[in-house]
Motif scaffolding. Structure first.
Motif, mmCIF file in Angstrom:
data_model
loop_
_atom_site.group_PDB
_atom_site.id
_atom_site.type_symbol
_atom_site.label_atom_id
_atom_site.label_comp_id
_atom_site.label_asym_id
_atom_site.label_seq_id
_atom_site.Cartn_x
_atom_site.Cartn_y
_atom_site.Cartn_z
ATOM 1 N N SER A 1 39.465 44.948 35.457
ATOM 2 C CA SER A 1 39.088 43.731 36.181
ATOM 3 C C SER A 1 40.278 42.806 36.442
ATOM 4 O O SER A 1 40.324 42.142 37.466
ATOM 5 C CB SER A 1 37.979 42.988 35.430
ATOM 6 O OG SER A 1 38.257 42.915 34.056
ATOM 7 N N ASN A 2 41.276 42.747 35.530
ATOM 8 C CA ASN A 2 42.387 41.830 35.777
ATOM 9 C C ASN A 2 43.762 42.512 35.799
ATOM 10 O O ASN A 2 44.780 41.842 35.931
ATOM 11 C CB ASN A 2 42.372 40.655 34.773
ATOM 12 C CG ASN A 2 42.494 41.136 33.336
ATOM 13 O OD1 ASN A 2 42.989 42.240 33.085
ATOM 14 N ND2 ASN A 2 42.068 40.319 32.391
ATOM 15 N N ALA B 1 28.105 43.043 39.676
ATOM 16 C CA ALA B 1 28.850 42.253 40.653
ATOM 17 C C ALA B 1 30.217 42.875 40.906
ATOM 18 O O ALA B 1 30.881 42.569 41.896
ATOM 19 C CB ALA B 1 28.995 40.813 40.162
ATOM 20 N N ILE B 2 30.668 43.716 39.980
ATOM 21 C CA ILE B 2 31.880 44.515 40.203
ATOM 22 C C ILE B 2 31.395 45.927 40.515
ATOM 23 O O ILE B 2 31.136 46.730 39.622
ATOM 24 C CB ILE B 2 32.792 44.518 38.950
ATOM 25 C CG1 ILE B 2 33.188 43.091 38.591
ATOM 26 C CG2 ILE B 2 34.026 45.389 39.163
ATOM 27 C CD1 ILE B 2 33.913 42.940 37.271
ATOM 28 N N PRO B 3 31.234 46.239 41.816
ATOM 29 C CA PRO B 3 30.578 47.513 42.154
ATOM 30 C C PRO B 3 31.499 48.723 41.990
ATOM 31 O O PRO B 3 31.035 49.824 41.760
ATOM 32 C CB PRO B 3 30.180 47.326 43.625
ATOM 33 C CG PRO B 3 31.087 46.276 44.151
ATOM 34 C CD PRO B 3 31.571 45.436 43.009
ATOM 35 N N LYS B 4 32.823 48.487 42.114
ATOM 36 C CA LYS B 4 33.740 49.617 42.041
ATOM 37 C C LYS B 4 34.112 49.855 40.580
ATOM 38 O O LYS B 4 34.771 49.039 39.949
ATOM 39 C CB LYS B 4 34.996 49.302 42.870
ATOM 40 C CG LYS B 4 35.711 50.548 43.338
ATOM 41 C CD LYS B 4 36.707 50.284 44.452
ATOM 42 C CE LYS B 4 37.645 51.469 44.635
ATOM 43 N NZ LYS B 4 38.731 51.522 43.650
ATOM 44 N N LYS B 5 33.642 50.947 40.026
ATOM 45 C CA LYS B 5 33.875 51.249 38.620
ATOM 46 C C LYS B 5 34.880 52.378 38.478
ATOM 47 O O LYS B 5 34.939 53.275 39.331
ATOM 48 C CB LYS B 5 32.559 51.692 37.957
ATOM 49 C CG LYS B 5 31.381 50.742 38.134
ATOM 50 C CD LYS B 5 31.446 49.543 37.223
ATOM 51 C CE LYS B 5 30.186 48.699 37.369
ATOM 52 N NZ LYS B 5 30.266 47.429 36.667
ATOM 53 N N LEU B 6 35.654 52.325 37.414
ATOM 54 C CA LEU B 6 36.622 53.392 37.132
ATOM 55 C C LEU B 6 35.952 54.605 36.495
ATOM 56 O O LEU B 6 36.555 55.654 36.340
ATOM 57 C CB LEU B 6 37.729 52.861 36.209
ATOM 58 C CG LEU B 6 38.549 51.698 36.787
ATOM 59 C CD1 LEU B 6 39.461 51.112 35.722
ATOM 60 C CD2 LEU B 6 39.377 52.168 37.975
ATOM 61 N N VAL B 7 34.713 54.430 36.063
ATOM 62 C CA VAL B 7 33.937 55.548 35.502
ATOM 63 C C VAL B 7 32.566 55.554 36.171
ATOM 64 O O VAL B 7 32.095 54.528 36.656
ATOM 65 C CB VAL B 7 33.751 55.421 33.968
ATOM 66 C CG1 VAL B 7 35.054 55.668 33.232
ATOM 67 C CG2 VAL B 7 33.174 54.062 33.601
#
Lengths: 271, 271
Positions: free
Chosen positions: B180-181, B238-244
């Motif tokens: 996220s950051n 709200a963070i739709p793009k996930k790394l998993v």
């Protein structure tokens, strides 16, 4: 809806009680789920009660009044307790556990559900008859044990942090002096986490000089909370001078012998 | 030694099974404690088995062979599951939980044994049929939930630390990038904590972009361990793009609405 036999009701009631330690369950809950009369459920409960008594597996208390019902209060027989503590000492005496600096590696033990369930049961049993509002601990290793005790007592767990986190909102932080090395350390908790004037117990994995325990008392004072007691898994008795006196512990650790063995035995404070 | 009635045996057997989820208990354990014949205990077990089935309260599996016996496998009815998730959403929507930075205060929820027991039961039920060796998590807030899942699955919990500790002996540390950051962070675990070639699941309180989950996978690779799955209490959608991709979650959090309400609903990934 089908009826259940007495045997089946006894199995279901036992499961519901055991899974909710120290929580009052109204008899209506059982009559609805099991489609049975209150008098029938009352007879079922006598069977569960007698069985736990006979096998020293805890007890069922009846609470009368409008908000009344029954609750399971955890307990463990002296025999099971002693067997477990002897077994734990054998596990901890394993030579592979001694790591540089003569520390005892016990991280696996503190995260082993089989061990933590029994240790939690023993410590919770020591505080069954006190009116506890919160179980408190300080991160990290003691959290599973403190959680288990909180669950057995049916109360909220509060984890004190080493540093204030922005996900905790306003926090209260205190400084305290570590009893064993004299270093100043921090302990922090969200202001939302504890109600004023509550009664707490402190649960931790390891006791050295008791500096952390003194810090806990100081932090609880900020909330006008009282510490009713402390429960520790392993007490380092090689440090005989403690900053706190009144605690229960399960295993005594008396350092590493000249032969390179960890000296561990059931705690003298352990009844 | 006195005999027990069938009702009493059923109560005792239920308690012993429920307290040791996913652990095989040999029938001799019951025959000895209850002073009863094996055939009698087998009949008692049929009653317990049928009751759990009828009430969707988990199941009793029979394991044949020399090391055989019976074990309790946890389970929860769809109705109880949905009731709990709706209740949890209501608890989390409380306006007092929104803290500066539009974070959701949920520390109390993560340390509430009533909530964590049910959430743990739901997540454990999703992995009941996989052969899990370890439940892993990263300190601090998710530890009670991960402990509860480990207990339900009858396996060891492993807590990854943010920093290596001298009480852990030799450690393996990896760096990973927070999703996220974009900050670089550490994750560390004792070399003694995990056996090579094991199968693990990862349990955590909150999923943002999934950077921590990626870090977990990397750290497990150092031990040649496989990640079988992930279970999360609250998924920040709200963070739709996930790394998993492949994880189960219980509640979806979709940020704070313009009216200042936390938007929470039962997870879409939740069956």
């Amino acid at each position: 809806m089908e009826k259940f036999t007495r045997n089946q009701r006894v199995a279901a009631i036992t499961k519901m009680l055991i899974e909710n330690p120290n929580k009052v369950i109204n008899l209506n809950t059982f009559t609805e789920i099991l489609n049975a009369a209150k008098s029938t459920v009352s007879e079922d409960l006598v069977i569960v009660k007698d069985t736990l008594n006979r096998l020293s597996m805890g007890r069922i208390d009846t609470i009368s009044g409008a908000a009344g019902g029954v609750k399971y209060v955890c307990g463990i027989s002296n025999e099971e307790k002693m067997d477990f503590v002897e077994e734990l000492c054998i596990i901890l005496r394993n030579k592979d556990r001694i790591i540089p600096g003569n520390f005892l590696y016990m991280t696996d033990v503190m995260s082993n559900p089989y061990i933590i369930r029994k240790a939690g049961l023993i410590l919770a049993s020591a505080f069954n008859d006190k009116k506890v509002d919160y179980v408190v601990t300080v991160e990290t290793k003691g959290i599973p044990l403190a959680y288990e005790v909180a669950k057995m007592l049916g109360v909220q767990l509060v984890v004190f942090r080493r540093q204030a986190k922005f996900t905790e909102g306003s926090t209260v932080t205190i400084n305290y002096v570590s009893g064993s090395n004299g270093r100043i350390q921090n302990m922090s908790v969200s202001k939302k986490a504890i109600k004023e004037n509550s009664k707490c117990i402190f649960i931790d994995d390891f006791m050295k000089a008791g500096g952390t325990a003194r810090g806990i008392i100081d932090l609880l004072k900020e909330f006008n909370c009282e510490l009713l007691g402390m429960g520790i898994l392993i007490d380092n008795v090689a440090i005989p001078k403690k900053l706190v006196n009144d605690y229960v512990s399960i295993v005594d650790f008396n350092g590493i012998s000249p032969e390179g063995n960890a000296v561990l035995m059931p705690s003298k404070k352990f009844k």
